[in-house]
Design a protein around this motif. Structure first.
Motif, short mmCIF file in Angstrom:
data_model
loop_
_atom_site.label_atom_id
_atom_site.label_comp_id
_atom_site.label_asym_id
_atom_site.label_seq_id
_atom_site.Cartn_x
_atom_site.Cartn_y
_atom_site.Cartn_z
N HIS A 194 -33.79 -14.33 -9.87
CA HIS A 194 -35.00 -14.27 -9.19
C HIS A 194 -34.44 -13.13 -8.47
O HIS A 194 -34.14 -12.74 -8.05
N GLU B 141 -31.85 -21.20 -5.59
CA GLU B 141 -30.51 -20.51 -6.83
C GLU B 141 -30.72 -19.09 -6.71
O GLU B 141 -29.45 -19.17 -6.68
N HIS C 130 -27.59 -17.08 -13.55
CA HIS C 130 -28.85 -18.80 -12.86
C HIS C 130 -28.54 -19.31 -12.50
O HIS C 130 -26.88 -20.47 -13.12
N ALA C 131 -28.79 -20.56 -12.30
CA ALA C 131 -28.37 -22.08 -12.39
C ALA C 131 -29.95 -23.16 -12.54
O ALA C 131 -31.11 -22.68 -11.87
N LYS D 101 -39.89 -22.98 -14.22
CA LYS D 101 -38.58 -21.51 -13.92
C LYS D 101 -38.11 -21.45 -15.65
O LYS D 101 -37.94 -20.79 -15.68
ZN ZN Z 1 -32.99 -19.20 -12.96
#
Ligand code: ZN
Length: 445
Positions: free
Chosen positions: A171, A186, A240-241, A288
């Motif tokens: 992102h 995130e 990522h989260a 997402k």
């Molecule tokens: Zn992500």
């Protein structure tokens, strides 16, 4: 209803319609996201805005005309010493239109598009300004580097190269990614983890990290792969989260690409939605998970799949030791459209930001470092086993020696040019005694 009454009703309706229309668009605020080659200006607008973007000379300026629009409050100025612009002004034209004028310091190519509401934002108008000089310079630089590397290759053949890890913090900029119950974004926590991982990698002799995104701005998913390729990356790691509607769901997972079939419910969902993954100017309109789907779609193919799976497994094991795993196996997602078969690629969902306790962990510097270390150790372990032959790590790897009749420890040490003490410590030998058939690790002296 009488005719007159009907007439009045129609008039009233018309008035309401005109009033709504006359109200037009309200421009509420403006954000700047500065990337190395462009700057993104994002205007928050109450409804999709009819607009025009063009350039004027002497002095150079950019004009953004909003039809039937007004400002809520004065627009924020760009950061001081910005390379592209110095000042932003605004005024009303024809008593109804809004004109925004940006004083330019450098040649730009503007591009604009509307963004639908998503991730807590409403309607937006995006104006991307590409720095003309920067684009030219990059091309010249690339040509120079290409020429230089050819010369180097000719003269210093076989010079041990670094293993390059492309670290992709997910992102960025106008795309915050998922967010936690306390508002943690995130894009911020994954950037922090990515930077810590880069520091660890850069400390390791024979390894080099390349941050795909160097700050808080958005890069299109395809471009992320291009950056990794341009850096001759040996591995692409996207960080990522995760988020889920159930806040109890937690744990890390590691993804690789599969074109056979999905290994879990979520992965199946991703695969099914592959074609629905819709990007407008690099920002998803829906969930997402679509971002994940598109990243995976772009991840590497068959030839590198085994490598991806191997390194993913090692990272997953390390995550197990620092906390909860979401899934015990490396996750796979299958897609119809597959690209770039050249770089082993993995995607790490470090934790669920939607889980309050994991949101706290994601924000904690100590825990960020733990996560970075889990990834780092997995990468190092993998490359200790599978370093490409022309790399420093491969050339400096320790050798194995099997003892044959008549050999002594001192003779072996002399042969390899290392001390007996070093061989003993590496192999945890208590004495100088060796036996036939024993395998010793010979460290580099
Ligand atoms: Zn992500």
């Amino acid at each position: 209803m009488s005719r007159i009454l009907r007439f009045i009703t129609v008039c009233l309706l018309l008035t309401v319609a005109l009033a709504t229309h006359a109200k037009g668009v309200r421009v509420d605020s403006l954000r700047y996201w500065t990337a190395p080659d462009h700057t993104r200006m994002v205007f928050d607008v109450t409804t999709p805005a009819a607009h025009q973007v063009f350039l004027l000379d002497n002095p150079a300026r950019l004009v953004i005309d909003f039809k039937q629009a007004k400002l809520l409050k004065a627009l924020p100025q760009p950061p001081k010493n910005h390379t592209l612009f110095s000042k932003v002004r605004s005024g009303i034209r024809n008593k109804k239109d809004l004109r925004v004028v940006v004083d330019l310091k450098a040649g730009v190519t503007p591009k604009s598009f509307a963004l639908q509401p998503s991730k807590g934002y409403g309607h937006r108008l995006v104006v991307d300004l590409y720095n003309k000089n920067k684009v030219k310079k990059t091309i010249v630089k690339k040509e120079k580097v290409a020429k230089a590397s050819k010369v180097v290759r000719k003269t210093v053949k076989n010079k041990a190269r670094d293993i390059v890890i492309a670290i992709d913090a997910g992102h960025g900029g106008e795309d915050p990614g998922a967010h936690g119950p306390r508002g943690t974004q995130e894009k911020k926590v994954v950037f922090a983890i990515a930077k810590k991982l880069a520091t660890l990698i850069n400390k390791k002799p024979g390894m080099k990290a390349v941050m795909v995104r160097k700050g808080d701005y958005y890069i299109k998913l395809r471009k992320r792969m291009e950056i990794a390729r341009a850096a001759n990356a040996d591995l692409f790691v996207s960080i990522h989260a995760d988020a889920f509607k159930n806040s109890k769901v937690k744990g890390a997972s590691v993804f690789t690409l599969s074109n056979r079939g999905a290994s879990s419910e979520a992965a199946r969902w991703l695969a099914k939605n592959e074609n629905a993954a819709d990007l407008v100017g690099g920002v998803t309109l829906t969930d997402k998970d679509d971002v994940l789907a598109t990243v995976l779609m772009d991840l590497s193919q068959t030839a590198t799949k085994e490598a991806s799976r191997n390194v993913a497994g090692k990272i997953l094991k390390n995550f197990k030791s620092i906390g909860h795993l979401h899934s015990n196996n490396v996750q796979k997602a299958g897609f119809m459209v597959l690209k770039s078969p050249d770089i082993p690629s993995i995607l790490v969902e470090t934790a669920f930001i939607s889980n309050p306790s994991e949101e706290r962990k994601l924000k904690s510097r100590k825990h960020q470092l733990k996560m970075a270390k889990a990834i780092y150790k997995g990468i190092v372990k993998y490359f200790n086993q599978y370093a490409p032959a022309d790399t420093y790590i491969a050339l400096n790897a320790s050798k194995k020696h099997t003892i044959s009749r008549g050999e002594t420890l001192s003779g072996i040490a002399h042969h390899y040019g290392v001390t007996m003490r070093l061989i003993k410590s590496v192999n945890k030998l208590a004495s100088n005694q060796v036996r036939i058939g024993q395998v010793l690790e010979i460290p580099r002296g």
